[in-house]
Design an enzyme around this catalytic site. Structure first.
Site, PDB file in Angstrom:
ATOM      1  N   HIS A  54       8.201  10.677  -7.048  1.00 23.16           N
ATOM      2  CA  HIS A  54       7.981  11.627  -5.716  1.00 23.16           C
ATOM      3  C   HIS A  54       8.247  10.954  -4.788  1.00 23.16           C
ATOM      4  CE1 HIS A  54       7.095  15.728  -3.717  1.00 23.16           C
ATOM      5  NE2 HIS A  54       8.051  16.308  -4.730  1.00 23.16           N
ATOM      6  N   LYS A 104       9.585   9.062  -1.447  1.00 26.72           N
ATOM      7  CA  LYS A 104      10.903   9.695  -0.611  1.00 26.72           C
ATOM      8  C   LYS A 104      10.664   8.599   1.257  1.00 26.72           C
ATOM      9  CE  LYS A 104      10.370  13.675  -2.157  1.00 26.72           C
ATOM     10  NZ  LYS A 104       9.342  14.411  -1.997  1.00 26.72           N
ATOM     11  N   ASP A 150      17.501  -2.425   7.261  1.00 24.45           N
ATOM     12  CA  ASP A 150      16.422  -4.298   7.971  1.00 24.45           C
ATOM     13  C   ASP A 150      14.779  -4.439   8.005  1.00 24.45           C
ATOM     14  OD1 ASP A 150      19.878  -4.113   8.173  1.00 24.45           O
ATOM     15  OD2 ASP A 150      19.698  -3.937  10.381  1.00 24.45           O
ATOM     16  N   HIS A 204       8.696  23.576   2.903  1.00 24.14           N
ATOM     17  CA  HIS A 204       8.304  22.515   1.785  1.00 24.14           C
ATOM     18  C   HIS A 204       7.790  21.084   2.641  1.00 24.14           C
ATOM     19  CE1 HIS A 204      10.581  18.969  -0.885  1.00 24.14           C
ATOM     20  NE2 HIS A 204      10.066  19.838  -1.444  1.00 24.14           N
ATOM     21  N   ASP A 213      -7.772  18.113  14.533  1.00 23.70           N
ATOM     22  CA  ASP A 213      -8.985  17.185  15.684  1.00 23.70           C
ATOM     23  C   ASP A 213      -7.965  16.842  16.622  1.00 23.70           C
ATOM     24  OD1 ASP A 213     -11.106  18.556  13.965  1.00 23.70           O
ATOM     25  OD2 ASP A 213     -12.192  16.194  14.142  1.00 23.70           O
TER      26      ASP A 213
END
Length: 511
Positions: A247, A249, A254, A429, A436
């Site tokens: 899951h 991403k 570079d 999503h 704080d």
């Protein structure tokens, strides 16, 4: 008719048919066994008792134990068979072990070069950062500039621009890739970069892309020159490994620029198409030394899936240890990764640490709210103790059953004083937690059992960084266009809806 044809010709359709056939055969087998009732009863009883003892003594989440105990008790042999089949997952275990060995290697490299952890003077932040270093093998960095994206459109715009300027390599790892503007734009640019000599590599989750890119997706990638690995290829025989997905991403350019967050490579994430109202997501861009962790996360996953071993040092920027080579923000940046089957729920523990150490407030955005006992207790205790706890979930659901379970948790949270909002324009999503004004996490981690226990995930922990104000402000802006839920509203729901939500919560760990 067109919609039906699309379903029938999809990769998922034959899988569903074969799964149903397998289920019928299993049921038929148990019907035959029942004809020898005495032996069936004895075997069922003994097996269920043994598994109950194993489950009770197993070092795992109590909610999982309860979820499996119910089918084992009600349908002893059948429930036992299902547990034995799904409890072990050699694929996820092998990937987790491979990633653990490589990430520990890079942690050794970093710990010999700097001691940034000791620069954190806040006791709570120090303990959180030390936990991530020791149990996730993820060091903390300075010398890193961070940028927060409250919308997918802004994220994709900068990602494309950075890819255009790539000189050495581009790493992409995503759960979902779908046909459309986003992928067409990206793949066209990647082909151009390959012609310029840039090393382009892609890891995608087969389940996440199953009904989106077609059976010939790999052939098309190969023809374009993109090197790729498929995480957990779908097989027609139902296997326990299908329950664990990648899951994460991650985008790395570079070794100097990295991206992560909730966004996948599909048009709904930048509102090019409308699926569930306005799609609100979030992401972050980091530039500097902390990108090295994202690079290692990608390389460790690649090496776990491929026969080709990529040497980490080949992708370490030459000026990595030259502080003047990076633009530095104030504060600390600590990317981390989480894997199932390693007995350490890094994502959940990171969230719990933030909640328990909060002094004033905790704000959370998540598309799914399916809480473990630990998380529910932490949130309610924080609210009861006077901490301002607020959670934003979607108003328009993408998965009706999961949304029903999400709402089933509202009542105990509201009773404790937690404020809950639903994003009225559509679907949120984003997976963020901020507290704080000094600590935040932007990640791929939903507040549900799948993300916390079953999926490979990643995120970035920030402390005392300017980006934290941007994450907090985005929460407040989102809250202003969201609908606050009340305890009275939850009490006034139809009895059938309440019962359905309560029943589904029993099986929440499997949703």
């Amino acid at each position: 008719m067109k919609k039906l044809l699309k379903i029938v010709t999809s990769r998922a359709f034959p899988m569903v048919i074969i799964f149903l056939i397998q289920l019928v055969l299993i049921v038929e087998m148990f019907i035959i066994l029942k004809e020898n009732f005495i032996w069936f009863y004895v075997v069922s009883f003994v097996l269920s008792v043994v598994l109950m003892v194993v489950l009770i003594n197993k070092d795992t989440n109590p909610d999982y134990k309860i979820t499996w105990i119910i089918p084992i008790l009600t349908l002893p042999l059948f429930g036992s068979f299902l547990y034995l089949f799904f409890a072990k997952n050699k694929f996820a275990e092998s990937v987790s072990k491979g990633m653990a060995s490589t990430t520990s290697s890079f942690h050794f490299l970093m710990s010999n070069e700097e001691n940034t952890l000791e620069e954190i003077t806040n006791p709570d932040a120090y303990l959180q950062s030390r936990y991530l270093e020791r149990y996730a093998s993820c060091p903390v960095y300075r010398n890193t500039k961070s940028k927060y994206y409250p919308l997918g459109e802004l994220y994709f715009e900068d990602l494309i621009e950075d890819i255009k300027n790539a000189k050495s390599f581009i790493f992409l790892e995503y759960f979902i890739i779908d046909k459309g503007y986003v992928w067409d734009t990206l793949v066209s640019l990647l082909k151009q970069k390959i012609e310029e000599g840039v090393d382009v590599r892609l890891i995608y989750d087969d389940f996440g892309c199953m009904n989106k890119m077609g059976r010939d997706f790999g052939d098309r990638l190969r023809a374009s020159g993109i090197k790729y690995q498929v995480f957990n290829p779908i097989k027609y025989i139902v296997l326990p490994q299908h329950n664990n997905r990648n899951h994460r991403k991650i985008a790395v350019i570079d070794g100097k620029i990295g991206y992560t967050g909730g966004l996948n490579l599909a048009d709904e994430y930048i509102n090019k198409i409308v699926r569930f109202g306005h799609w609100r997501d979030s992401g972050v861009r980091i530039e500097g030394q902390a990108v090295w962790s994202l690079t290692v996360f990608f390389l460790s996953m690649w090496n776990s899936l491929s026969d080709e071993f990529l040497n980490f040092n080949d992708y370490l920027p030459k000026d990595f240890f030259k502080e003047e080579g990076f633009v530095e923000d104030k504060g600390f940046v600590q990317p981390f990764a989480d894997a199932p089957r390693d007995k350490e729920p890094v994502g959940e523990n990171t969230y719990l640490n933030i909640i328990y150490r909060a002094k004033k407030y905790v704000y959370i955005t998540t598309p799914y709210l399916i809480l473990s006992s630990e998380m529910l207790t932490a949130l309610t205790n924080a609210a009861k103790g006077g901490i301002d706890v607020r959670i934003i979930t979607p108003y328009i659901a993408d998965k009706k059953m999961v949304f029903m379970v999400t709402r089933s948790y509202y009542e105990p949270l509201l009773e404790a004083g937690v404020k809950i909002y639903e994003y009225k324009p559509g679907f949120i999503h984003a997976k963020n937690i901020v507290s704080d004004d000094n600590v935040a996490v932007v990640s791929t981690i939903n507040v549900d059992f799948r993300s916390l226990y079953l999926h490979f995930e990643n995120g970035i922990w920030f402390f005392d960084s300017p980006i934290i104000k941007d994450i907090r402000d985005d929460f407040i802006e989102t809250m202003e266009v969201s609908q606050r839920k009340t305890l009275q509203e939850m009490n006034d729901r139809l009895l059938a809806v309440k019962i359905a939500g309560s029943v589904l919560r029993i099986f929440a760990p499997l949703l």
